[in-house]
Motif scaffolding. Sequence first.
Motif, PDB file in Angstrom:
ATOM      1  N   THR A 179      35.385  44.651  36.573  1.00 24.38           N
ATOM      2  CA  THR A 179      36.200  44.355  37.745  1.00 24.38           C
ATOM      3  C   THR A 179      36.320  42.846  37.963  1.00 24.38           C
ATOM      4  N   ARG A 180      35.222  42.102  37.827  1.00 24.13           N
ATOM      5  CA  ARG A 180      35.278  40.667  38.110  1.00 24.13           C
ATOM      6  C   ARG A 180      36.072  39.913  37.068  1.00 24.13           C
ATOM      7  N   GLY A 181      36.040  40.419  35.831  1.00 23.85           N
ATOM      8  CA  GLY A 181      36.714  39.681  34.770  1.00 23.85           C
ATOM      9  C   GLY A 181      38.067  40.250  34.404  1.00 23.85           C
ATOM     10  N   PHE A 182      38.513  41.279  35.132  1.00 23.36           N
ATOM     11  CA  PHE A 182      39.629  42.109  34.670  1.00 23.36           C
ATOM     12  C   PHE A 182      40.793  41.316  34.063  1.00 23.36           C
ATOM     13  N   ILE A 198      30.508  47.786  35.381  1.00 27.36           N
ATOM     14  CA  ILE A 198      31.571  47.741  36.401  1.00 27.36           C
ATOM     15  C   ILE A 198      31.735  46.325  36.951  1.00 27.36           C
ATOM     16  N   THR A 199      30.610  45.601  37.158  1.00 25.63           N
ATOM     17  CA  THR A 199      30.715  44.200  37.590  1.00 25.63           C
ATOM     18  C   THR A 199      31.517  43.395  36.572  1.00 25.63           C
ATOM     19  N   PHE A 200      31.154  43.531  35.276  1.00 21.02           N
ATOM     20  CA  PHE A 200      31.844  42.792  34.220  1.00 21.02           C
ATOM     21  C   PHE A 200      33.334  43.100  34.213  1.00 21.02           C
TER      22      PHE A 200
END
Lengths: 220, 108
Positions: free
Chosen positions: B20-23, B16-18
């Motif tokens: 959302t942060r990189g969307f 989820i970090t990957f």
Amino acid sequence: MSKAGFAIFTWALVTGMAMAESSLSTAQAIGMSFLVYAASAQLAALPLIAGDFPLWTIFVTAIIVNLRFVVFSAGIQPYFKNRSFWKRSVLGYLNGDLNFALFMSRFPKYQKDPSHLPFFLGMSLTNWSIWQIGSLTGIFVAGAVPDSWGLGFAGTLALIAILLPMLDQLSARLAALSALLVALLANDLPYKLSIVLAVVVAIFVGIMCDRFIKREGGAT
Amino acid sequence: MSSFEIWAVILGLTVITFITRGFFLLMGERIELSETLQNALRYAPAAALVAIIAPEMFFTEGPNELEINSAYFWGGICSIIAFWLSKSMLLTIILGMLAFTAIRLVLA
């Protein structure tokens, strides 16, 4: 240590202590720190893990808490869109609140400049290291403190410190107030659906406020 | 929650970090966020945080038992006041914890 570095360290320290005081083992706390690397999502997940909630509710909650990053990723997109896929995924992973703010204040407007990538990587990897040192310190220090001190509550207070700066406008305050009412009234809903309901109501209230303010022609 | 489930949570949160942060970085230039949607999303994170913090302050005796005569509630209130006065994250946490501890000792 820079002011930003100090803020990151103390923030990481509190997050580390909150993880160690929760139902996570030491190995899990370390794993979470190194892999997840998103303090608000980590802190939000801890009470849900302790409360034995289904995985999907924890994931939905984390996605909602992380929605601001989706907007940030649109912000840095023009600077890095020509980089390779794996570079873009590393840059995105490191694009947390503070790193985004520091990068955007250094390069407010997109212009061709070879220093975007070295600046972003140098700054965000330094902050990543400070974060991990603070977090590990918190994890190991917390073990020496008796449970009765309730150090885990520092995690909730840290969430309060993230929340309050977001409430800088009238519509945001009213939206948050409506979320509080929903969260209190709907507390006994299963699977933490109160979070989802609070988010939906707050978005509705926020948009209605914006419309009303716009129609009245006043500033917030 | 079993150890296996907690590791599943940790791996899920990592993904989820990957994402959302990189969307939009990962999407390249394929899609753009409309302004209406951006405005709507602005209110979501604060609301989710409120809904997570509230039970930790109000329902400390168990679900359905609203209790404000607790160290958690007053510790939280003190940290909110500390933030208003100082605008400092560190003081918000330290003063909140001090109030929480003092009231915990008094109520015990």
